[in-house]
Design a protein around this motif. Structure first.
Motif, PDB file in Angstrom:
ATOM      1  N   GLY A   1       0.784  -1.221   0.000  1.00 24.85           N
ATOM      2  CA  GLY A   1       0.000   0.000   0.000  1.00 24.85           C
ATOM      3  C   GLY A   1       0.819   1.274   0.000  1.00 24.85           C
ATOM      4  O   GLY A   1       0.550   2.190  -0.797  1.00 24.85           O
ATOM      5  N   PRO A   2       1.851   1.416   0.863  1.00 24.91           N
ATOM      6  CA  PRO A   2       2.617   2.662   0.894  1.00 24.91           C
ATOM      7  C   PRO A   2       3.333   2.994  -0.413  1.00 24.91           C
ATOM      8  O   PRO A   2       3.699   4.150  -0.635  1.00 24.91           O
ATOM      9  N   ALA A   3       3.560   2.005  -1.271  1.00 26.19           N
ATOM     10  CA  ALA A   3       4.279   2.253  -2.523  1.00 26.19           C
ATOM     11  C   ALA A   3       3.377   2.813  -3.617  1.00 26.19           C
ATOM     12  O   ALA A   3       3.869   3.211  -4.673  1.00 26.19           O
ATOM     13  N   ILE A   4       2.063   2.872  -3.378  1.00 31.19           N
ATOM     14  CA  ILE A   4       1.125   3.328  -4.409  1.00 31.19           C
ATOM     15  C   ILE A   4       0.806   4.797  -4.189  1.00 31.19           C
ATOM     16  O   ILE A   4       0.219   5.168  -3.171  1.00 31.19           O
ATOM     17  N   PRO A   5       1.173   5.667  -5.123  1.00 29.36           N
ATOM     18  CA  PRO A   5       0.878   7.101  -4.961  1.00 29.36           C
ATOM     19  C   PRO A   5      -0.519   7.441  -5.469  1.00 29.36           C
ATOM     20  O   PRO A   5      -1.015   6.850  -6.435  1.00 29.36           O
ATOM     21  N   VAL A   6      -1.158   8.394  -4.806  1.00 30.55           N
ATOM     22  CA  VAL A   6      -2.436   8.893  -5.279  1.00 30.55           C
ATOM     23  C   VAL A   6      -2.212   9.603  -6.618  1.00 30.55           C
ATOM     24  O   VAL A   6      -1.269  10.376  -6.779  1.00 30.55           O
ATOM     25  N   GLY A   7      -3.069   9.315  -7.590  1.00 25.69           N
ATOM     26  CA  GLY A   7      -2.934   9.886  -8.923  1.00 25.69           C
ATOM     27  C   GLY A   7      -2.250   8.972  -9.913  1.00 25.69           C
ATOM     28  O   GLY A   7      -2.185   9.292 -11.104  1.00 25.69           O
ATOM     29  N   ALA A   8      -1.733   7.838  -9.448  1.00 23.60           N
ATOM     30  CA  ALA A   8      -1.059   6.902 -10.357  1.00 23.60           C
ATOM     31  C   ALA A   8      -2.060   6.345 -11.366  1.00 23.60           C
ATOM     32  O   ALA A   8      -3.218   6.077 -11.043  1.00 23.60           O
ATOM     33  N   SER A   9      -1.625   6.171 -12.612  1.00 16.39           N
ATOM     34  CA  SER A   9      -2.496   5.615 -13.649  1.00 16.39           C
ATOM     35  C   SER A   9      -2.664   4.114 -13.440  1.00 16.39           C
ATOM     36  O   SER A   9      -1.761   3.426 -12.958  1.00 16.39           O
TER      37      SER A   9
ATOM     38  N   LYS B   1      -7.419   7.138  -6.647  1.00 20.70           N
ATOM     39  CA  LYS B   1      -8.035   8.261  -5.935  1.00 20.70           C
ATOM     40  C   LYS B   1      -7.704   8.229  -4.451  1.00 20.70           C
ATOM     41  O   LYS B   1      -7.542   9.290  -3.817  1.00 20.70           O
ATOM     42  N   ALA B   2      -7.617   7.036  -3.869  1.00 15.66           N
ATOM     43  CA  ALA B   2      -7.327   6.929  -2.437  1.00 15.66           C
ATOM     44  C   ALA B   2      -6.729   5.555  -2.162  1.00 15.66           C
ATOM     45  O   ALA B   2      -7.025   4.567  -2.848  1.00 15.66           O
ATOM     46  N   VAL B   3      -5.869   5.505  -1.146  1.00 12.67           N
ATOM     47  CA  VAL B   3      -5.235   4.254  -0.709  1.00 12.67           C
ATOM     48  C   VAL B   3      -5.553   4.069   0.768  1.00 12.67           C
ATOM     49  O   VAL B   3      -5.385   5.003   1.570  1.00 12.67           O
TER      50      VAL B   3
END
Length: 268
Positions: free
Chosen positions: A156-164, A185-187
């Protein structure tokens, strides 16, 4: 004998100090030059280039508010069905009647939404607290879909908001119509238990499926809209499928993580 004579003549001849010594052939110089150029380019790319990576996870198409399982508040025999699956219902709408000792009593929708599953049938017997229906929390037929991916807890921490995100939809042939486009949009801040997933999706089977590898983190993906496709969403192909996509459809999402420099791998 000839070798001995050549050796003796070599010893008797003076040293050829005026003869230039050739350290490398032209072919060797070319190979050396190419090697130096390749190494220089590799070093330059290591410090300035980037490498992209993807994280793949299973998920499902749904609406942002999710669904809930309706449980019967009374026990008895079902005497009549008052609503159809797929219909939008207002809060308090009766779904079916149950014959009790006090007479027929209706089982009603708790909050407004779309009736996706009705388990109760005429003549069946329900008990108090039994699951009788699943209702999706929507306000209208035009409420946009979202995708919810369930990734391993440590990712989870490796996924940025806004990533395609590229979504392979189970009901859509990928080779013919491509993939659905979206953005994170949200993690979720913490892993979700099987009970939490079941409470949001209104499906214990899906909750068990998404929790097989441990408690996952929920990633909310907003689908990109398009006015030129039949489904109303953007696809990797020009037109996408010639039909709409529905909620509760399984998907597989590939999240494009932030690009990293190769030299970062070598640094502590």
């Amino acid at each position: 004998m000839q070798f001995r004579q050549k050796a003796l003549s070599k010893l008797q001849s003076p040293e050829e100090l005026d003869v230039p010594v050739r350290f490398a052939r032209p072919q060797g110089r070319l190979v050396l030059a190419v090697t130096v150029v390749v190494m220089a380019a590799a070093c330059f790319w290591a410090f300035t280039g980037t490498v992209s990576s993807k994280l793949t996870a299973p998920g499902i198409l749904t609406h942002a508010e999710g669904s809930y399982v309706l449980q019967s508040p009374v026990a008895g025999q079902v005497t009549g069905i008052l609503a159809e699956e797929g219909r939008l219902l207002a809060a308090g709408t009766p779904l079916f009647n149950v014959r009790t000792e006090q007479g027929d009593r209706p089982v009603r929708v708790v909050t407004a939404g779309r009736l996706t599953t009705l388990v109760a049938k005429v003549g069946s017997v329900v008990t108090t607290g039994a699951d009788v229906a699943t209702v999706e929390r929507v306000q209208g037929p035009d409420d946009p879909l979202v995708a919810v991916l369930y990734v391993p807890g440590g990712s989870g921490p490796a996924i940025p908001v806004g990533a395609s995100v590229d979504l392979s939809v189970q009901s859509v042939p990928q080779q013919q119509f491509g993939m659905l486009r979206g953005r994170v949009k949200a993690v979720g801040r913490a892993p979700q238990t099987q009970a939490q997933i079941s409470g949001f999706l209104g499906d214990r089977g899906l909750a068990e499926q998404f929790s097989r590898q441990g408690n996952p983190v929920a990633v909310l993906v907003q689908l990109e809209r398009s006015s030129t496709t039949r489904s109303g969403y953007r696809w990797s192909s020009t037109d996408g499928p010639p039909y709409a996509v529905d909620s509760a459809t399984p998907v597989a999402g590939a999240v494009h993580l932030a690009a990293r420099r190769p030299v970062d791998w070598l640094l502590p």
